[in-house]
Design a protein around this motif. Structure first.
Motif, short mmCIF file in Angstrom:
data_model
loop_
_atom_site.label_atom_id
_atom_site.label_comp_id
_atom_site.label_asym_id
_atom_site.label_seq_id
_atom_site.Cartn_x
_atom_site.Cartn_y
_atom_site.Cartn_z
N SER A 41 0.84 -1.20 0.00
CA SER A 41 0.00 0.00 0.00
C SER A 41 0.88 1.25 0.00
O SER A 41 2.06 1.20 0.38
CB SER A 41 -0.91 0.03 1.22
N PHE A 42 0.29 2.36 -0.41
CA PHE A 42 1.01 3.63 -0.40
C PHE A 42 1.40 4.00 1.03
O PHE A 42 2.50 4.47 1.29
CB PHE A 42 0.13 4.71 -1.02
N GLU A 43 0.50 3.75 1.97
CA GLU A 43 0.79 4.06 3.37
C GLU A 43 1.95 3.21 3.87
O GLU A 43 2.84 3.69 4.60
CB GLU A 43 -0.45 3.84 4.23
N GLY A 44 1.98 1.92 3.48
CA GLY A 44 3.08 1.06 3.86
C GLY A 44 4.40 1.53 3.26
O GLY A 44 5.44 1.50 3.91
N PHE A 45 4.34 1.97 2.01
CA PHE A 45 5.54 2.51 1.37
C PHE A 45 6.07 3.71 2.13
O PHE A 45 7.28 3.83 2.36
CB PHE A 45 5.20 2.90 -0.08
N LEU A 46 5.19 4.60 2.55
CA LEU A 46 5.62 5.79 3.28
C LEU A 46 6.27 5.41 4.61
O LEU A 46 7.25 6.05 5.03
CB LEU A 46 4.43 6.72 3.53
N TYR B 116 -5.26 7.66 -3.95
CA TYR B 116 -4.27 7.20 -2.99
C TYR B 116 -4.17 8.07 -1.73
O TYR B 116 -3.64 7.61 -0.72
CB TYR B 116 -2.90 7.14 -3.65
N TYR B 117 -4.65 9.29 -1.80
CA TYR B 117 -4.45 10.20 -0.67
C TYR B 117 -5.70 10.31 0.20
O TYR B 117 -6.81 10.51 -0.30
CB TYR B 117 -4.06 11.59 -1.16
N THR B 118 -5.50 10.17 1.49
CA THR B 118 -6.49 10.49 2.51
C THR B 118 -5.96 11.68 3.29
O THR B 118 -4.76 12.01 3.18
CB THR B 118 -6.68 9.30 3.47
N PRO B 119 -6.79 12.34 4.09
CA PRO B 119 -6.26 13.45 4.90
C PRO B 119 -5.09 13.02 5.77
O PRO B 119 -4.13 13.78 5.96
CB PRO B 119 -7.47 13.87 5.74
N GLU B 120 -5.14 11.81 6.32
CA GLU B 120 -4.06 11.34 7.18
C GLU B 120 -2.76 11.14 6.40
O GLU B 120 -1.67 11.49 6.86
CB GLU B 120 -4.46 10.02 7.85
N ILE B 121 -2.87 10.57 5.19
CA ILE B 121 -1.68 10.36 4.37
C ILE B 121 -1.11 11.69 3.89
O ILE B 121 0.11 11.89 3.84
CB ILE B 121 -2.00 9.42 3.19
N GLU B 122 -1.99 12.62 3.55
CA GLU B 122 -1.51 13.96 3.15
C GLU B 122 -0.71 14.60 4.27
O GLU B 122 0.36 15.18 4.04
CB GLU B 122 -2.69 14.86 2.79
N ALA B 123 -1.22 14.51 5.50
CA ALA B 123 -0.51 15.10 6.63
C ALA B 123 0.84 14.43 6.83
O ALA B 123 1.84 15.11 7.14
CB ALA B 123 -1.37 14.97 7.90
N LYS B 124 0.90 13.11 6.62
CA LYS B 124 2.16 12.40 6.78
C LYS B 124 3.17 12.83 5.73
O LYS B 124 4.35 13.04 6.02
CB LYS B 124 1.92 10.89 6.69
N ILE C 35 -5.76 17.56 -1.41
CA ILE C 35 -6.20 16.68 -2.47
C ILE C 35 -7.44 15.91 -2.06
O ILE C 35 -8.36 15.74 -2.85
CB ILE C 35 -5.09 15.66 -2.83
N SER C 36 -7.48 15.48 -0.81
CA SER C 36 -8.51 14.55 -0.37
C SER C 36 -9.75 15.20 0.20
O SER C 36 -10.63 14.52 0.70
CB SER C 36 -7.90 13.62 0.71
N SER C 37 -9.83 16.52 0.13
CA SER C 37 -10.99 17.21 0.71
C SER C 37 -12.25 16.95 -0.11
O SER C 37 -12.18 16.63 -1.29
CB SER C 37 -10.72 18.70 0.78
#
Length: 268
Positions: A140-145, A237-245, A266-268
């Protein structure tokens, strides 16, 4: 200056020092420079060209004596240019191109392989067990980050760290991948005016690109945001949480006034 992957390209006739950034149109820029240098096979793209320095015929700053290189970096008659990319786009591009390849991430970033791409040492590599780290990054993108945030690699390293801080004040031209076609035109016009080279844009940028050789350079920008059929790619791929990260990981890029990045949601 000495490190080959980071040494900028030098076009002596145009008095240009150009700092490429991985995931910011590197292939196209190297093709452009080879075309400007007169290579008939400038548009070739394979495992040697245009990237392999042993075959592409392009000169790097490290190829010049130190005193000459220092002059290129400070002399007003030279242009120092760089293209950058919105950090959220660039990180997602790195994931889609590299991060989904578990063996690659395992080799670059995980405990079983302590060296990163291009021989870059991994700093604070993921504590995930060998064999699992690459899977986490690729799933996942989150896992990659979570893995990439602890692994130094030039495909996702902050662009502000592209050179020593003291040299940023010498950069004359900053372009953006999101507007690459227009920004390359501006750069080539600038070089034409300063070097007596004629209209470099008309000769090398305005045509000859694309599948049929009838398009201008970056006619179909490699930007995720602008590429065909990918208008919703970022929102996918982007959620507010991932954007903040990502904003936290890339804080140096956002703080660099020269880049003029904004934290548009992006995710708003």
């Amino acid at each position: 200056y000495r490190l080959s992957p980071w040494s900028p390209f030098v076009l002596e006739r145009q008095r240009l020092v150009f700092f490429t950034v991985p995931k910011v149109g590197c292939t196209v820029f190297k093709q452009l420079f080879r075309r400007m240098e007169g290579y008939d096979n400038w548009d070739r793209h394979d495992n040697r060209l245009p990237h392999d320095a042993r075959y592409n015929g392009l000169r790097l700053l490290k190829d010049f004596p130190l005193k000459v290189a220092e002059t290129m970096l400070v002399d007003d008659s030279w242009t120092r240019a760089i293209f950058v990319r919105d950090p959220k786009e660039r990180l997602l591009s790195a994931y889609l191109d590299k991060g989904r390849k578990a063996p690659l991430m395992e080799r670059w970033c995980c405990p079983s392989g302590r060296m990163g791409a291009n021989g870059t040492a991994v700093h604070g590599a993921s504590a995930t067990a060998p064999g699992d780290c690459g899977r986490v990054a690729s799933t996942s993108f989150e896992g990659f980050l979570s893995v990439a945030g602890k692994c130094i690699n030039n495909h996702w390293e902050q662009q502000e760290r592209r050179m020593e801080r003291k040299f940023w004040s010498q950069i004359d031209f900053v372009g953006h991948l999101e507007s690459a076609s227009e920004d390359v035109r501006r750069l080539l016009v600038l070089l034409s005016d300063g070097g007596g080279e004629g209209d470099l844009w008309e000769r090398f940028g305005a045509s000859g690109w694309g599948d049929n050789g009838t398009e201008g350079i970056f006619h179909d920008t490699a930007s995720i945001k602008h590429s065909k059929g990918a208008g919703s790619k970022l929102r996918e791929y982007y959620t507010p949480e991932i954007e903040a990260k990502v904003e936290d990981l890339m804080w140096r890029d956002y703080a660099m006034g020269l880049f003029n990045f904004t934290k548009a949601q992006i995710s708003s």
